[in-house]
Scaffold this motif. Structure first.
Motif, PDB file in Angstrom:
ATOM      1  N   LYS A   1      -0.981 -12.267 -12.989  1.00  0.00           N
ATOM      2  CA  LYS A   1      -2.238 -11.635 -12.610  1.00  0.00           C
ATOM      3  C   LYS A   1      -2.423 -11.528 -11.097  1.00  0.00           C
ATOM      4  O   LYS A   1      -3.415 -10.958 -10.651  1.00  0.00           O
ATOM      5  CB  LYS A   1      -3.419 -12.426 -13.192  1.00  0.00           C
ATOM      6  N   LYS A   2      -1.505 -12.082 -10.329  1.00  0.00           N
ATOM      7  CA  LYS A   2      -1.745 -12.177  -8.889  1.00  0.00           C
ATOM      8  C   LYS A   2      -0.732 -11.404  -8.062  1.00  0.00           C
ATOM      9  O   LYS A   2      -0.556 -11.666  -6.874  1.00  0.00           O
ATOM     10  CB  LYS A   2      -1.754 -13.647  -8.471  1.00  0.00           C
ATOM     11  N   ASN A   3      -0.052 -10.442  -8.674  1.00  0.00           N
ATOM     12  CA  ASN A   3       0.831  -9.580  -7.908  1.00  0.00           C
ATOM     13  C   ASN A   3      -0.010  -8.528  -7.171  1.00  0.00           C
ATOM     14  O   ASN A   3      -0.971  -7.985  -7.736  1.00  0.00           O
ATOM     15  CB  ASN A   3       1.841  -8.888  -8.811  1.00  0.00           C
ATOM     16  N   ARG A   4       0.363  -8.238  -5.958  1.00  0.00           N
ATOM     17  CA  ARG A   4      -0.396  -7.275  -5.155  1.00  0.00           C
ATOM     18  C   ARG A   4       0.544  -6.317  -4.431  1.00  0.00           C
ATOM     19  O   ARG A   4       1.592  -6.724  -3.920  1.00  0.00           O
ATOM     20  CB  ARG A   4      -1.268  -7.999  -4.125  1.00  0.00           C
ATOM     21  N   MET A   5       0.131  -5.047  -4.395  1.00  0.00           N
ATOM     22  CA  MET A   5       0.900  -4.022  -3.699  1.00  0.00           C
ATOM     23  C   MET A   5      -0.008  -3.277  -2.726  1.00  0.00           C
ATOM     24  O   MET A   5      -1.174  -3.000  -3.025  1.00  0.00           O
ATOM     25  CB  MET A   5       1.509  -3.032  -4.699  1.00  0.00           C
ATOM     26  N   LYS A   6       0.553  -2.975  -1.553  1.00  0.00           N
ATOM     27  CA  LYS A   6      -0.154  -2.148  -0.585  1.00  0.00           C
ATOM     28  C   LYS A   6       0.751  -1.000  -0.188  1.00  0.00           C
ATOM     29  O   LYS A   6       1.926  -1.193   0.137  1.00  0.00           O
ATOM     30  CB  LYS A   6      -0.549  -2.957   0.650  1.00  0.00           C
TER      31      LYS A   6
ATOM     32  N   ILE B   1      -3.252   8.396   2.993  1.00  0.00           N
ATOM     33  CA  ILE B   1      -3.873   7.647   1.906  1.00  0.00           C
ATOM     34  C   ILE B   1      -3.374   6.206   1.969  1.00  0.00           C
ATOM     35  O   ILE B   1      -2.168   5.962   2.083  1.00  0.00           O
ATOM     36  CB  ILE B   1      -3.540   8.248   0.522  1.00  0.00           C
ATOM     37  N   VAL B   2      -4.312   5.257   1.902  1.00  0.00           N
ATOM     38  CA  VAL B   2      -3.971   3.834   1.840  1.00  0.00           C
ATOM     39  C   VAL B   2      -4.410   3.308   0.483  1.00  0.00           C
ATOM     40  O   VAL B   2      -5.590   3.414   0.116  1.00  0.00           O
ATOM     41  CB  VAL B   2      -4.646   3.038   2.965  1.00  0.00           C
ATOM     42  N   ARG B   3      -3.465   2.758  -0.274  1.00  0.00           N
ATOM     43  CA  ARG B   3      -3.755   2.198  -1.596  1.00  0.00           C
ATOM     44  C   ARG B   3      -3.524   0.690  -1.537  1.00  0.00           C
ATOM     45  O   ARG B   3      -2.412   0.239  -1.276  1.00  0.00           O
ATOM     46  CB  ARG B   3      -2.865   2.840  -2.658  1.00  0.00           C
ATOM     47  N   THR B   4      -4.576  -0.086  -1.798  1.00  0.00           N
ATOM     48  CA  THR B   4      -4.517  -1.540  -1.696  1.00  0.00           C
ATOM     49  C   THR B   4      -4.981  -2.160  -3.004  1.00  0.00           C
ATOM     50  O   THR B   4      -6.120  -1.916  -3.441  1.00  0.00           O
ATOM     51  CB  THR B   4      -5.401  -2.054  -0.543  1.00  0.00           C
ATOM     52  N   ASP B   5      -4.134  -2.969  -3.630  1.00  0.00           N
ATOM     53  CA  ASP B   5      -4.485  -3.580  -4.910  1.00  0.00           C
ATOM     54  C   ASP B   5      -5.667  -4.531  -4.770  1.00  0.00           C
ATOM     55  O   ASP B   5      -5.721  -5.362  -3.846  1.00  0.00           O
ATOM     56  CB  ASP B   5      -3.289  -4.355  -5.481  1.00  0.00           C
TER      57      ASP B   5
ATOM     58  N   TYR C   1      -7.085  -0.617  -7.752  1.00  0.00           N
ATOM     59  CA  TYR C   1      -6.799  -0.590  -6.325  1.00  0.00           C
ATOM     60  C   TYR C   1      -7.805   0.284  -5.580  1.00  0.00           C
ATOM     61  O   TYR C   1      -8.382   1.230  -6.135  1.00  0.00           O
ATOM     62  CB  TYR C   1      -5.366  -0.124  -6.051  1.00  0.00           C
ATOM     63  N   GLN C   2      -7.990  -0.078  -4.323  1.00  0.00           N
ATOM     64  CA  GLN C   2      -8.886   0.677  -3.454  1.00  0.00           C
ATOM     65  C   GLN C   2      -8.102   1.797  -2.788  1.00  0.00           C
ATOM     66  O   GLN C   2      -7.017   1.579  -2.247  1.00  0.00           O
ATOM     67  CB  GLN C   2      -9.499  -0.240  -2.395  1.00  0.00           C
ATOM     68  N   THR C   3      -8.659   2.988  -2.831  1.00  0.00           N
ATOM     69  CA  THR C   3      -8.002   4.147  -2.239  1.00  0.00           C
ATOM     70  C   THR C   3      -8.825   4.633  -1.048  1.00  0.00           C
ATOM     71  O   THR C   3     -10.013   4.954  -1.190  1.00  0.00           O
ATOM     72  CB  THR C   3      -7.861   5.283  -3.273  1.00  0.00           C
ATOM     73  N   LEU C   4      -8.190   4.665   0.110  1.00  0.00           N
ATOM     74  CA  LEU C   4      -8.835   5.127   1.334  1.00  0.00           C
ATOM     75  C   LEU C   4      -8.225   6.469   1.718  1.00  0.00           C
ATOM     76  O   LEU C   4      -7.023   6.580   1.967  1.00  0.00           O
ATOM     77  CB  LEU C   4      -8.634   4.105   2.456  1.00  0.00           C
ATOM     78  N   THR C   5      -9.044   7.522   1.746  1.00  0.00           N
ATOM     79  CA  THR C   5      -8.598   8.865   2.089  1.00  0.00           C
ATOM     80  C   THR C   5      -9.494   9.414   3.208  1.00  0.00           C
ATOM     81  O   THR C   5     -10.530   8.821   3.540  1.00  0.00           O
ATOM     82  CB  THR C   5      -8.683   9.801   0.863  1.00  0.00           C
TER      83      THR C   5
ATOM     84  N   GLY D   1     -13.065   9.513   2.145  1.00  0.00           N
ATOM     85  CA  GLY D   1     -13.827   8.291   1.945  1.00  0.00           C
ATOM     86  C   GLY D   1     -13.072   7.270   1.115  1.00  0.00           C
ATOM     87  O   GLY D   1     -11.865   7.404   0.855  1.00  0.00           O
ATOM     88  N   ASN D   2     -13.797   6.223   0.659  1.00  0.00           N
ATOM     89  CA  ASN D   2     -13.224   5.146  -0.154  1.00  0.00           C
ATOM     90  C   ASN D   2     -13.659   5.298  -1.601  1.00  0.00           C
ATOM     91  O   ASN D   2     -14.796   5.674  -1.880  1.00  0.00           O
ATOM     92  CB  ASN D   2     -13.696   3.770   0.341  1.00  0.00           C
ATOM     93  N   PHE D   3     -12.760   4.963  -2.513  1.00  0.00           N
ATOM     94  CA  PHE D   3     -13.121   4.877  -3.924  1.00  0.00           C
ATOM     95  C   PHE D   3     -12.133   3.959  -4.627  1.00  0.00           C
ATOM     96  O   PHE D   3     -11.059   3.649  -4.112  1.00  0.00           O
ATOM     97  CB  PHE D   3     -13.166   6.262  -4.577  1.00  0.00           C
ATOM     98  N   VAL D   4     -12.515   3.500  -5.814  1.00  0.00           N
ATOM     99  CA  VAL D   4     -11.690   2.582  -6.599  1.00  0.00           C
ATOM    100  C   VAL D   4     -10.905   3.374  -7.633  1.00  0.00           C
ATOM    101  O   VAL D   4     -11.476   4.192  -8.370  1.00  0.00           O
ATOM    102  CB  VAL D   4     -12.559   1.507  -7.283  1.00  0.00           C
ATOM    103  N   SER D   5      -9.606   3.129  -7.685  1.00  0.00           N
ATOM    104  CA  SER D   5      -8.731   3.779  -8.656  1.00  0.00           C
ATOM    105  C   SER D   5      -8.170   2.740  -9.607  1.00  0.00           C
ATOM    106  O   SER D   5      -8.208   1.537  -9.332  1.00  0.00           O
ATOM    107  CB  SER D   5      -7.584   4.499  -7.937  1.00  0.00           C
TER     108      SER D   5
END
Length: 706
Positions: free
Chosen positions: A212-217, A232-236, A280-284, A287-291
């Motif tokens: 449950k604690k794997n993270r990707m950026k 685009i920045v995608r952060t888990d 993951y949080q998507t920064l474009t 703006g920001n939104f959750v994917s």
């Protein structure tokens, strides 16, 4: 008398060392422990090794014997007695350029030189068989780092474990390996029963994982048609990956080691992955939104394997094998980045594999020739936002002939293989003949020093999934697209090796050059509406040059042993519109200490850094320390993986395309400070033993699903 003779020869070779270190006498004891019967059995099993084994093992008492295609390794009594299963034993050998992970039960090549194929008594073995095997029954291990043409494509290394088995009685046991700091485990229970020439075995394996604690950026930069950059920045924020695997195997064999072996193997695999989820949080620029991305998959695969070996006279043999495999797959995927994207896969695969090999042992050399073929039918139906019915027929026919032997100080292997590959999908099809010539020369300058040269040309065929006509969305900007026009390509490889082997240490230096002509390389296509399609296509060339060194030292024989390895690699990738290069450095180190009932181990490597196509990647390194304690038939082990690392980096990838540039970092909290406990218990009954050619399935695992 034999023991006295062995001790005398070793004393002559190293009188001063023996005087300074009484522990060296253990090397002499090893010579006696191997016994003339063990050497004789190994010679009868493989006549090719006869001259080398008698001269090297008997005179030098060396545990590593050089061969034209690799090495013959005799594990010490301490290594066998302090190992819980096949993985544990192989990890203690310090194999060059091979990582053996005792926790995850995985064996990989650090230099990405192809698959590592495991065999038991000459035939392919599964994870279950390697987990349930008794290391105390291992006589020798062939480490083939230069596989001949009979092993087929994409096999970089072969580990052939020679064992004995009981003629009556049997064995029951368990191997339980579970993590104490994470939900991860591999557990096997098995039973074997022997009566005369028959053996019946049953095994069940269960593995599970819940991370449950794997993270990707991911930081992605896209070049749009108007020459502006879109970042685009995608952060888990959270993730979960669950997997449950079950394997049940029933095997019957009828064997007379002097004349024939028949084996029938029926197995079933059921795997279920209920969660492959990310939020993951998507920064474009907007703006920001959750994917989110969610997936699940389940598959069932029965396999029937029939194997027959027959001795023809004193010097010839014939081997036949027939394997039928079926795979049923159900998968569901959900992606929401800007807008929802949902699709399902209903996959079916059927394959039939057959093989026939004839071998004749002549006085100066051994000749082998054979043919194998496969038929595969794939039907994968995609529904939802991906609407595709992917039906594919694929067939291969492979023929080979090989001669190997020795002449005075020169060992040689000459072989040629030919593959006919046929493929049909809707209106797309191909039919190619691919040839694989290969030869190896090994010259023994002295009993300790040898030089080997290897030349080969082999084919590379892309994964079936990448030649499908299916297109799948990866995120809001990218799509993965199959390319039915991909063609197989040839690879030319040359390697020069220098090997120095003594009873207490060995050093091996390899110089390798590889050229992939017209290979399948990554390609990005930008559309008019600013979509980016990833595919593979035949392009110019990939060149790799490397120098590798591997050193092993028995600091105190049978007590402390150390292995060091390293390599320098140069990659040059030339596509139709790009050229990328990389110089990488890899290292590997391990140390083992055998202290009576206790065994202490430590291992470290810095992973594998490479450049292929437009991908520059670094698969993370691995570090572990641990120990085991044996009492009777029970062995307890405790290993700590990646100590003092809270979030070790699993991989780091750069995409270097002119349209799409990316930086992707993947970290795994569960793999940091991972504490694993292993319990192995084996009870054997029956005393008479003989050689046996156990056979496991040559099963198919490629579903063709993207």
């Amino acid at each position: 008398m034999k023991r006295f003779f062995a001790l005398f020869l070793i004393a002559v070779a190293g009188q001063n060392a023996l005087s300074a270190h009484p522990f060296l006498l253990n090397t002499a004891r090893l010579q006696y422990d191997l016994t003339q019967k063990e050497v004789s059995d190994t010679v009868q099993t493989d006549r090719k090794e006869k001259t080398i084994e008698l001269s090297e093992v008997t005179v030098e008492a060396a545990r590593v014997v050089q061969k034209p295609d690799g090495q013959l390794i005799f594990p010490s009594k301490a290594q066998r007695n302090n190992s819980v299963n096949g993985y544990s034993l192989l990890a203690k050998l310090g194999l060059a350029r091979i990582r053996v992970d005792e926790v995850t039960h995985a064996i990989t090549a650090l230099n990405n030189n192809g698959d590592v194929q495991i065999r038991i008594n000459g035939v392919v073995a599964t994870k279950t068989e390697l987990t349930s095997m008794n290391p105390k029954l291992v006589k020798s291990i062939e480490f083939i780092d230069n596989p001949g043409v009979r092993y087929g494509e994409n096999v970089g290394y072969v580990l052939n474990i020679r064992t004995v088995r009981s003629e009556r009685g049997g064995a029951v046991g368990v191997d339980l390996s579970n993590s104490l700091t994470a939900l991860y485990g591999n557990n096997t229970a098995y039973a074997k029963f022997n009566r005369g020439k028959s053996e019946l075995s049953l095994s069940y394996s269960f593995n599970y994982q819940d991370f449950k604690k794997n993270r990707m950026k991911e930081v992605a930069d896209y070049l749009l048609n108007d020459n502006t950059r879109y970042r685009i920045v995608r952060t888990d924020l959270s993730s979960r990956y669950r997997l449950f695997g079950n394997n049940l195997q029933l095997k019957y064999s009828l064997a007379d080691s002097a004349s024939y072996v028949f084996q029938a193997n029926l197995s079933g695999n059921f795997n279920h992955s209920p969660n492959a989820d990310r939020t993951y949080q998507t920064l474009t620029p907007e703006g920001n939104f959750v994917s989110e991305s969610n997936g699940s998959e389940r598959s069932f695969s029965p396999v029937l394997d029939l194997y027959y070996y027959r001795k023809l006279g004193k010097s010839s043999s014939i081997t036949a094998n027939l394997v039928g495999t079926a795979i049923e797959t159900k998968a569901n995927d959900y992606l929401k980045e800007v807008s929802p994207y949902i699709y399902n896969v209903d996959g079916r695969m059927r394959s039939l594999y057959s093989e026939l090999i004839y071998e004749r042992q002549l006085r100066p050399f051994t000749v082998s020739m054979g043919v194998n073929g496969s038929l595969k039918h794939i039907r994968n139906e995609y529904t939802g936002d991906v609407k595709s019915l992917n039906q594919m027929d694929y067939s291969t026919l492979y023929m080979f002939s090989e001669v190997k032997g020795t002449w005075q100080k020169l060992g040689y292997v000459f072989g040629i293989g030919a593959t006919n590959a046929g493929y049909k999908q809707a209106t797309d099809k191909y039919n190619y003949w691919l040839f694989r010539p290969k030869f190896t020369l090994n010259y023994s300058v002295s009993k300790a020093f040898s030089v080997r040269y290897n030349f080969q040309i082999y084919e590379h065929i892309s994964r079936i999934a990448m030649i499908s006509d299916t297109k799948i969305r990866e995120n809001s900007r990218e799509w993965r697209v199959g390319n039915p026009n991909i063609e197989p390509n040839k690879v030319v490889q040359q390697m020069l090796s220098f090997n120095y082997v003594r009873p207490r240490f060995y050093n091996m230096v390899d110089i390798l050059f590889r050229l992939n002509s017209n290979p399948n390389m990554s390609k990005y296509v930008r559309t008019a509406d600013d979509r980016f399609y990833y595919m593979q296509a035949n392009q110019k060339r990939i060149t790799m040059f490397c120098v590798m060194d591997n050193f092993n030292l028995k600091i105190i024989p049978d007590v402390i042993e150390m292995t060091l390895g390293g390599g320098i690699y140069r990659f040059i990738n030339e596509g139709d519109d790009y050229k990328h290069s990389l110089t990488a450095y890899n290292f590997q180190a391990s140390i083992q200490a055998y202290l009576g009932r206790w065994t202490l181990s430590a291992y470290a490597d810095n992973g594998w850094k490479f450049n292929e196509g437009e991908t520059l990647a670094h698969n993370g390194g691995n570090v572990y320390i641990g120990g085991s304690y044996s009492v009777g038939n029970l062995q307890l082990s405790l290993y700590l993986q990646n100590p003092f690392m809270q979030h070790p980096k699993t991989y780091h990838t750069h995409i270097l395309n002119r349209y799409v540039t990316k930086d992707i970092v993947y970290r795994s909290r569960e793999n940091g400070n991972l504490l694993n406990f292993n319990l192995s218990w084996n009870l054997e009954f029956g005393h008479r033993k003989h050689n046996d050619r156990q056979r496991n399935q040559h099963k198919d695992t490629d579903t063709g699903i993207m």
